[in-house]
Scaffold this active site. Structure first.
Site, PDB file in Angstrom:
ATOM      1  N   GLY A   9       0.810  -1.213   0.000  1.00 34.88           N
ATOM      2  CA  GLY A   9       0.000   0.000   0.000  1.00 34.88           C
ATOM      3  C   GLY A   9       0.840   1.259   0.000  1.00 34.88           C
ATOM      4  N   VAL A  53       2.548 -10.407  -5.380  1.00 37.15           N
ATOM      5  CA  VAL A  53       2.812 -11.317  -4.266  1.00 37.15           C
ATOM      6  C   VAL A  53       2.692 -12.781  -4.672  1.00 37.15           C
ATOM      7  CG1 VAL A  53       0.425 -11.376  -3.424  1.00 37.15           C
ATOM      8  CG2 VAL A  53       2.313 -11.687  -1.812  1.00 37.15           C
ATOM      9  N   CYS A  75      -9.060  -7.514   2.675  1.00 36.92           N
ATOM     10  CA  CYS A  75     -10.132  -7.764   3.641  1.00 36.92           C
ATOM     11  C   CYS A  75     -11.507  -7.866   3.000  1.00 36.92           C
ATOM     12  CB  CYS A  75     -10.156  -6.642   4.690  1.00 36.92           C
ATOM     13  SG  CYS A  75     -10.620  -5.028   3.995  1.00 36.92           S
TER      14      CYS A  75
END
Length: 323
Positions: A9, A53, A75
């Protein structure tokens, strides 16, 4: 200290380490949003960007040298604001990629520290799955203690732990309540709330008229103001995500109808008009200095701030790292 930060982020982990005086040797960032990478490199040009990732096995990293791994895995499938697909949902299941990487590092450096964050509205089932995968149960901390917004989050870490009768738990104490109120962080106008209002993922959809805003509020797709409520909900990425491709609309004033039990965006009354949060106010809600995101548009800054970590909370946790 050598650090790997997944889902990096706006690089809050690196800024927190800097702020608490922990020297960073190498900082590897896994991030795919171009404007997130731009902000990271602006503040910390020595950050090593490693990309997606899911391609971690291709990264050129000396894994045994890693001292700390950070993860704020998505999330969306866990949050009450999402569809509740759970930890095995298409986005939140990236948590297990973090577990793979952590386990790989542990084989080479059993003393590696880790920090994983996710939403406080995650189900008990999902919290249990994540806790068993990490071998430790989380601490629950609300950003309302150190900022002007409610942001209920779980933090899993081995930085400081304790044994209970049955489990190992994260033993980070609650930070001191600084008593920061919504009125304390606005740059002008007046607010009715004690704490800033929640911004939900559904607000990322573009509203082109007052009518569409009201209709979406009535259907609980976006928030309306709660009157005389002590605490607000979290600022999410969706706050200004809707404006990223339409910057002309960034400074539009919005009007909202107060309707009991439902929500609209954070609104501030100013000369008989209401407005959304400006960029400085969003920075303050997440504990960042004024102007920290000034190289970005308000839309892009809001996306990162809304999807990010609360800086003073991460500083608080990192203060327990042994030097």
């Amino acid at each position: 200290m050598n650090v790997v930060s997944l889902f990096n982020g706006m690089n809050t982990g690196r800024q927190a380490l800097e702020n608490v005086g922990i020297k960073v040797n190498k900082y590897y960032s896994s991030e795919i949003k171009p404007y997130a990478i731009e902000l990271t490199q602006h503040h910390f040009p020595d950050t090593i960007q490693v990309g997606d990732v899911t391609k971690w096995k291709e990264w050129d990293i000396d894994w045994k040298s890693i001292d700390l791994i950070l993860s704020g895995s998505p999330c969306q499938d866990l949050s009450a604001a999402g569809k509740r697909a759970g930890i095995n949902g298409s986005k939140s299941s990236l948590f297990f990629v973090f577990v793979e990487i952590l386990d790989h590092i542990k084989k080479l450096n059993p003393k590696v520290l880790f920090l994983q964050e996710n939403v406080g509205s995650a189900s008990k089932l999902d919290v249990g799955i994540m806790s068993r995968a990490l071998g430790v149960y989380p601490v629950r901390i609300n950003s309302k203690l150190v900022t002007a917004q409610l942001r209920d989050r779980y933090y899993w870490s081995n930085i400081k732990t304790k044994e209970t009768m049955f489990d190992l738990v994260t033993d980070i104490p609650q930070p001191k309540d600084l008593g920061i109120m919504f009125k304390d962080i606005i740059t002008g106008g007046q607010v009715e709330r004690i704490k800033a209002l929640a911004l939900l993922e559904s607000e990322s959809r573009v509203c082109t008229s007052q009518e569409s805003i009201k209709k979406r509020a009535e259907r609980e797709f976006i928030n309306i103001i709660y009157v005389n409520v002590d605490k607000a909900n979290a600022m999410l990425e969706s706050d200004y995500k809707q404006f990223i491709k339409d910057p002309i609309r960034e400074d539009l004033y919005l009007k909202s109808r107060i309707k009991k039990g439902k929500q609209t965006p954070n609104l501030i009354q100013d000369n008989d008009l209401v407005r959304t949060l400006n960029q400085i106010e969003m920075e303050r809600l997440q504990g960042f200095p004024d102007g920290y995101t000034s190289i970005l548009s308000k839309a892009k800054a809001g996306s990162l701030l809304g999807d990010g970590w609360t800086l003073p909370i991460i500083e608080h946790i990192f203060n327990f790292i042994e030097r």
